[in-house]
Design an enzyme around this catalytic site. Structure first.
Site, short mmCIF file in Angstrom:
data_model
loop_
_atom_site.label_atom_id
_atom_site.label_comp_id
_atom_site.label_asym_id
_atom_site.label_seq_id
_atom_site.Cartn_x
_atom_site.Cartn_y
_atom_site.Cartn_z
N ASP A 39 0.82 -1.22 0.00
CA ASP A 39 0.00 0.00 0.00
C ASP A 39 0.86 1.27 0.00
OD1 ASP A 39 -1.94 2.01 0.50
OD2 ASP A 39 -3.14 0.62 1.67
N THR A 75 -7.14 4.01 -1.13
CA THR A 75 -6.84 2.58 -1.06
C THR A 75 -7.96 1.67 -1.59
OG1 THR A 75 -5.37 2.94 0.79
CG2 THR A 75 -6.23 0.71 0.54
N TYR A 158 -9.71 -9.61 7.67
CA TYR A 158 -8.77 -8.49 7.81
C TYR A 158 -8.37 -8.25 9.26
CZ TYR A 158 -6.21 -4.23 7.60
OH TYR A 158 -5.18 -3.32 7.74
N ASP A 192 2.46 2.75 3.17
CA ASP A 192 1.39 3.74 3.36
C ASP A 192 1.36 4.28 4.79
OD1 ASP A 192 -1.20 4.94 2.23
OD2 ASP A 192 -1.93 3.96 4.05
N HIS A 196 1.87 8.22 5.92
CA HIS A 196 0.86 9.06 6.59
C HIS A 196 1.41 9.64 7.89
CE1 HIS A 196 -2.64 8.40 4.14
NE2 HIS A 196 -2.58 7.09 4.23
N ASP A 240 -1.42 0.65 -4.83
CA ASP A 240 -2.68 1.31 -5.15
C ASP A 240 -2.51 2.80 -5.47
OD1 ASP A 240 -1.82 1.72 -2.57
OD2 ASP A 240 -3.79 1.45 -1.64
N HIS A 241 -1.57 3.45 -4.82
CA HIS A 241 -1.42 4.90 -4.98
C HIS A 241 -0.10 5.35 -4.39
CE1 HIS A 241 -2.14 5.13 -0.72
NE2 HIS A 241 -3.26 4.45 -0.86
N HIS A 339 -2.91 11.03 0.38
CA HIS A 339 -3.16 10.68 -1.02
C HIS A 339 -4.66 10.75 -1.22
CE1 HIS A 339 -4.57 6.76 0.45
NE2 HIS A 339 -3.57 6.87 1.31
#
Ligand SMILES: *[C@@H]1O[C@H](CO)[C@@H](O)[C@H](O)[C@H]1NC(C)=O
Ligand SMILES: *[C@@H]1O[C@H](CO)[C@@H](O)[C@H](O)[C@H]1NC(C)=O
Ligand SMILES: *[C@@H]1O[C@H](CO)[C@@H](O)[C@H](O)[C@H]1NC(C)=O
Ligand SMILES: *[C@@H]1O[C@H](CO)[C@@H](O)[C@H](O)[C@H]1NC(C)=O
Ligand SMILES: CC(=O)N[C@H]1CO[C@H](CO)[C@@H](O)[C@@H]1O
Ligand SMILES: [Zn+2]
Length: 458
Positions: A39, A75, A158, A192, A196, A240-241, A339
């Site tokens: 991620d 995401t 998850y 990710d 952040h 994803d980004h 993002h």
């Protein structure tokens, strides 16, 4: 001639037998495909940090430098686009927080398990199951809930506390113990999370996080090797980004422009989703002149290029912050990195790397659209594509089975041939001129001499 025709017929039969077989769920020797997402892996991390394992992975495979992903660059929307080949407006997972006006349902990434949100599209693992193969998943968004009455055959619920090693261990176990698992997918929260928390410009923290990501890629290669999968499994590593630095002095405060009693917020930053509580035009007018680094759109005026308009769950007013700006109602910066911004920004783009028998070795591509991955995966697995926004032709040259010549090579050859031809013509003319020009007055004479020398005339 007859033998040639017979051979062509034979080849045609053989080819159609192969393509018939490829679509059959009982095909034993079809290579499995493993799709991995780290991620928030911004494409240019690869230029600015060291990744010995990842480098090794794609030096023997394919590296696509950046993927133009889908708006909004968050995401859930992007993981679902990778799995469906659809823009967010067409697959229905439009943001991390959604509201459906007709059912009044609310979606958040903590409460995502209602199939209602996902059923507008068919992710590749559902197609794989419907085709008679099995699929396995370790925490890829959407894989631990029912979509069109399917989950993957094997999946993990998850839980961010489960380590990468454990997720990987489950995936390799499923792939080795059950040969009918032909598609597997694995998700990991880094880089990710670090992006952040500390911001992507904190190189100390990013270097640490990215070193760990590369170690996890090393672990992946090692485990696939130990289980005998390496070399016969197709592996795609992507994301994803990207991520961009935010800051306390790039805040856009809605409270300075509009009254809280006049609207409801569904989602806030960097893309706001706003429901006006009365006439939208007054609210829109205030929002559109609220801040030079924020654009406001009435739903019908959202630019075509964002592909973010044709869905019930897109709210009447959408706000889009400029790169690195954060929208709040009042108060402080929520995250140092973020993002979600316009998907044409380079900082939002992830990369892709691939390795395995289906892929060319040492092949580099500049870019594709992230929705192109879905038709590629369907092609590799021999399953039929659902309608999608991707294009197999954009990415087919990454495959060994496709006959492609590098454009640079073609241009090189054309220019080379042109230069050679021009030179030859020039030299030829030069020689001709040299021979002819001084001897022109005697040309007739020479010809006569020649005639005299001709043995046939003697
Ligand atoms: C989760 O979302 C559903 C609707 O999709 C809603 O009915 C339910 O109350 C939500 N649960 C929580 C804990 O928010
Ligand atoms: C995943 O692997 C762990 C061991 O690493 C095991 O305890 C767990 O039961 C496995 N989960 C599933 C669903 O197979
Ligand atoms: C990076 O983050 C660490 C931990 O918060 C902090 O001590 C350090 O000053 C930061 N470095 C930069 C360049 O921002
Ligand atoms: C994306 O694909 C879907 C499914 O084929 C289609 O309905 C939609 O119009 C496409 N979007 C664009 C912008 O072409
Ligand atoms: C030729 C062949 O292998 N056909 C099989 C295709 O898959 C179905 C089940 O999905 C089998 O029943 C066929 O025998
Ligand atoms: Zn994130």
């Amino acid at each position: 001639m007859h033998i040639k025709a017979f051979l062509i017929l034979l080849a045609t039969c053989y080819q159609s037998a192969i393509s018939l077989n490829a679509g059959n769920g009982t095909q034993k020797d079809l290579s499995p495909l493993l799709l991995v997402s780290f991620d928030g892996f911004r494409a240019d991390y690869l230029k600015n940090y060291s990744f010995p394992n990842l480098q090794k992975f794609f030096s023997d495979g394919v590296h696509i430098e950046h993927l133009t992903n889908v708006f909004i660059t968050k995401t859930f929307p992007n993981h679902y686009s990778l799995a469906t080949g659809l823009y967010a407006e067409s697959h229905g997972i439009l943001a991390s927080r959604m509201y459906d006006p007709s059912t009044k349902k609310v979606f958040s990434i903590q409460n995502d398990s209602d199939p209602f949100w996902w059923n507008e599209a068919t992710p590749i693992w559902v197609s794989v199951e419907e085709q008679g193969y099995k699929s396995a998943a370790a925490m890829w968004p959407g894989t631990d809930l029912m979509i069109q009455n399917h989950t993957p055959t094997y999946f993990l619920k998850y839980d961010y506390k489960v380590s990468f090693r454990e997720r990987l261990g489950n995936i390799t176990k499923w792939l080795t113990e059950d040969e009918s698992v032909k598609f597997a997918t694995l998700y990991w929260e880094e880089p990710d999370h670090t992006g952040h928390t500390f911001g992507p410009e904190n190189t100390t923290e990013m270097r640490k996080a990215l070193k760990e990501v590369d170690e996890n890629i090393g672990l992946l290669m090692q485990q696939l090797n130990e289980t005998g999968l390496w070399g016969r499994i197709n592996v795609i590593i992507t994301s994803d980004h990207g991520m961009v630095q935010c800051s306390q002095d790039r805040l856009i405060k809605l409270d300075q422009c509009i009254n809280r009693s006049s609207y409801t917020v569904v989602d806030l930053t960097p893309v706001g989703a706003i429901i006006p509580l009365s006439e939208p035009s007054a609210l829109y007018k205030n929002l559109s002149k609220c801040h030079p680094h924020m654009k406001a759109y009435l739903k019908n005026d959202i630019p075509d290029k964002l592909h973010y308009r044709n869905n019930e769950r897109i709210q009447p007013i959408i706000l889009v912050a400029d790169e690195g700006w954060t929208i709040v109602q009042q108060g402080n910066l929520p995250r140092l990195g973020d993002h979600g911004y316009d998907n044409s920004l380079r900082s939002m783009h992830p990369f892709l790397a691939a390795h395995g028998p289906a892929f060319r070795k040492g092949y580099r591509m500049e870019s594709i659209n992230s929705v192109d991955l879905y038709p590629l995966m369907c092609h590799i697995l021999g399953i039929s594509e659902k309608p999608n926004n991707g294009s197999y032709s954009h990415i087919r040259c990454a495959l060994v089975s496709e006959k492609c010549t590098d454009l640079a090579v073609v241009v090189g050859i054309v220019i080379g041939v042109f230069i050679v031809l021009t030179t030859i013509t020039f030299l030829f003319r030069l020689m001709k001129n040299r021979e002819l020009s001084p001897s022109r007055p005697f040309a007739r004479l020479e010809l006569q001499e020649d005639d005299d020398d001709d043995p046939l005339l003697e």
